[in-house]
Design an enzyme around this catalytic site. Structure first.
Site, PDB file in Angstrom:
ATOM      1  N   ARG A  23       0.813  -1.220   0.000  1.00 29.15           N
ATOM      2  CA  ARG A  23       0.000   0.000   0.000  1.00 29.15           C
ATOM      3  C   ARG A  23       0.841   1.262   0.000  1.00 29.15           C
ATOM      4  O   ARG A  23       0.385   2.319  -0.400  1.00 29.15           O
ATOM      5  CB  ARG A  23      -0.904   0.023   1.239  1.00 29.15           C
ATOM      6  N   GLN A  46       0.104  23.455  20.586  1.00 28.18           N
ATOM      7  CA  GLN A  46      -0.172  24.172  19.341  1.00 28.18           C
ATOM      8  C   GLN A  46       0.532  23.490  18.175  1.00 28.18           C
ATOM      9  O   GLN A  46       1.657  23.022  18.311  1.00 28.18           O
ATOM     10  CB  GLN A  46       0.326  25.616  19.476  1.00 28.18           C
ATOM     11  N   ASN A  48       1.303  24.342  13.981  1.00 28.65           N
ATOM     12  CA  ASN A  48       1.228  25.360  12.939  1.00 28.65           C
ATOM     13  C   ASN A  48       1.513  24.737  11.581  1.00 28.65           C
ATOM     14  O   ASN A  48       2.187  23.711  11.478  1.00 28.65           O
ATOM     15  CB  ASN A  48       2.257  26.466  13.204  1.00 28.65           C
ATOM     16  N   ARG A  59      11.352  32.266   5.662  1.00 24.24           N
ATOM     17  CA  ARG A  59      10.579  32.583   6.867  1.00 24.24           C
ATOM     18  C   ARG A  59      11.523  32.441   8.050  1.00 24.24           C
ATOM     19  O   ARG A  59      12.087  31.392   8.269  1.00 24.24           O
ATOM     20  CB  ARG A  59       9.389  31.642   7.027  1.00 24.24           C
ATOM     21  N   HIS A  62      12.973  33.262  13.796  1.00 26.05           N
ATOM     22  CA  HIS A  62      12.035  33.559  14.871  1.00 26.05           C
ATOM     23  C   HIS A  62      12.387  32.847  16.176  1.00 26.05           C
ATOM     24  O   HIS A  62      12.946  31.764  16.173  1.00 26.05           O
ATOM     25  CB  HIS A  62      10.626  33.116  14.477  1.00 26.05           C
ATOM     26  N   LYS A  72      10.180  23.634  19.232  1.00 30.95           N
ATOM     27  CA  LYS A  72       9.465  23.348  17.991  1.00 30.95           C
ATOM     28  C   LYS A  72       9.921  21.993  17.465  1.00 30.95           C
ATOM     29  O   LYS A  72      11.086  21.627  17.608  1.00 30.95           O
ATOM     30  CB  LYS A  72       9.770  24.397  16.919  1.00 30.95           C
ATOM     31  N   HIS A 119      14.805  30.118  14.778  1.00 36.18           N
ATOM     32  CA  HIS A 119      14.480  29.128  13.761  1.00 36.18           C
ATOM     33  C   HIS A 119      13.950  29.811  12.508  1.00 36.18           C
ATOM     34  O   HIS A 119      13.215  30.794  12.587  1.00 36.18           O
ATOM     35  CB  HIS A 119      13.415  28.162  14.291  1.00 36.18           C
ATOM     36  N   TYR A 132       4.580  22.287  12.071  1.00 38.57           N
ATOM     37  CA  TYR A 132       5.407  22.170  13.263  1.00 38.57           C
ATOM     38  C   TYR A 132       4.590  22.221  14.539  1.00 38.57           C
ATOM     39  O   TYR A 132       3.607  22.934  14.655  1.00 38.57           O
ATOM     40  CB  TYR A 132       6.551  23.175  13.288  1.00 38.57           C
ATOM     41  N   LYS A 167       8.547  42.173   7.821  1.00 35.18           N
ATOM     42  CA  LYS A 167       8.914  41.972   9.226  1.00 35.18           C
ATOM     43  C   LYS A 167      10.179  41.127   9.344  1.00 35.18           C
ATOM     44  O   LYS A 167      11.108  41.476  10.078  1.00 35.18           O
ATOM     45  CB  LYS A 167       7.765  41.319   9.993  1.00 35.18           C
ATOM     46  N   ASP A 168      10.245  40.005   8.609  1.00 40.56           N
ATOM     47  CA  ASP A 168      11.426  39.140   8.701  1.00 40.56           C
ATOM     48  C   ASP A 168      12.673  39.806   8.128  1.00 40.56           C
ATOM     49  O   ASP A 168      13.778  39.594   8.625  1.00 40.56           O
ATOM     50  CB  ASP A 168      11.178  37.811   8.004  1.00 40.56           C
TER      51      ASP A 168
END
Length: 182
Positions: A23, A46, A48, A59, A62, A72, A119, A132, A167-168
Site C-alpha cells: 500500500r 499548538q 502550525n 521565513r 524567529h 518546535k 528558527h 510544526y 517583518k522578517d
C-alpha cells in the site's frame, strides 16, 4: 523513530522508521513515550502549518522571549526546505552557532528545536508546506527574531532569497544584552 543529536547542544534530528508494504508506508511522527525516553519535550498545545508558493521563500529567524520560550518540532510535508537553527542560549556550548538541515517530503525528517534557539527556513521547491508542533502557545508580546543575513551568524542559505516578509527582513542585528533567552 531514530533520534540523532546535532552539533548544536539540545537540537535533535528525528528520522522516521518506515513500515512499508504494497500500500505504501506508515511511520510515527510523534510518540509521547519515545520523546520522553529521548529526554525531549512531549507537550505541544499548538500545531502550525505554512504553505509557500515559490522556491526561495524565507521565513525566519524567529524565537520567543522568556518566559514564553518554545520548543518546535518542524517537518516539511510537501516539497523541500533548508531549515536553519541558531543557538542563542548564552550558557550553551554551541552559543551563536548555526546549523542547517534539508527537510523534505521524501526523507520525512523532523527537526527538534530547543528553547532559546532562533528558527527559520528557505524553501527549495515551489508549493512547499511545513508543519510544526510548538510547546508554548504563541504570545505576541514575546515574539522576537534576528535578521536572516545578520553578519553575527553568517548563515549560508545556499540559494537566493526570492520572497521574505517585511517583518522578517527588518529584524534587528543580534543584541544579546537586550534579550532574555533561556
Amino acid at each position: 523513530m531514530r533520534f540523532t543529536p546535532t552539533t548544536l547542544a539540545g537540537a535533535v534530528l528525528i528520522e522516521p522508521e518506515l513500515r512499508e508494504d504494497a500500500r505504501g508506508h506508515f511511520a510515527r511522527t510523534f510518540c509521547e513515550a519515545e520523546f520522553a525516553a529521548a529526554g525531549l519535550e512531549r507537550r505541544f498545545p499548538q500545531q502550525n502549518h505554512s504553505y509557500n508558493h515559490v522556491a526561495g521563500t524565507l521565513r525566519g529567524m524567529h524565537f520567543q522571549h522568556a518566559p514564553d520560550t518554545e520548543v518546535k518540532v518542524v517537518r516539511c510535508t510537501r516539497g523541500a526546505i533548508r531549515d536553519v537553527i541558531i543557538d542563542l542560549r548564552r550558557d550553551s556550548s554551541s552559543y551563536l552557532q548555526w546549523e542547517a538541515f534539508e527537510l523534505t517530503e521524501e526523507n520525512g525528517r523532523q527537526l527538534y528545536v530547543p528553547k532559546g534557539f532562533a528558527h527559520g527556513y528557505v524553501t527549495l521547491t515551489d508549493q512547499s508546506a511545513v508543519s510544526y508542533l510548538v510547546s508554548t502557545p504563541y504570545a505576541p508580546a514575546a515574539e522576537g527574531g534576528v535578521r536572516w543575513n545578520d553578519p553575527a551568524f553568517g548563515i549560508d542559505w545556499k540559494m537566493e532569497v526570492m520572497q521574505i516578509s517585511e517583518k522578517d527582513a527588518s529584524w534587528p542585528d543580534y543584541r544579546p544584552h537586550e534579550w532574555g533567552l533561556a
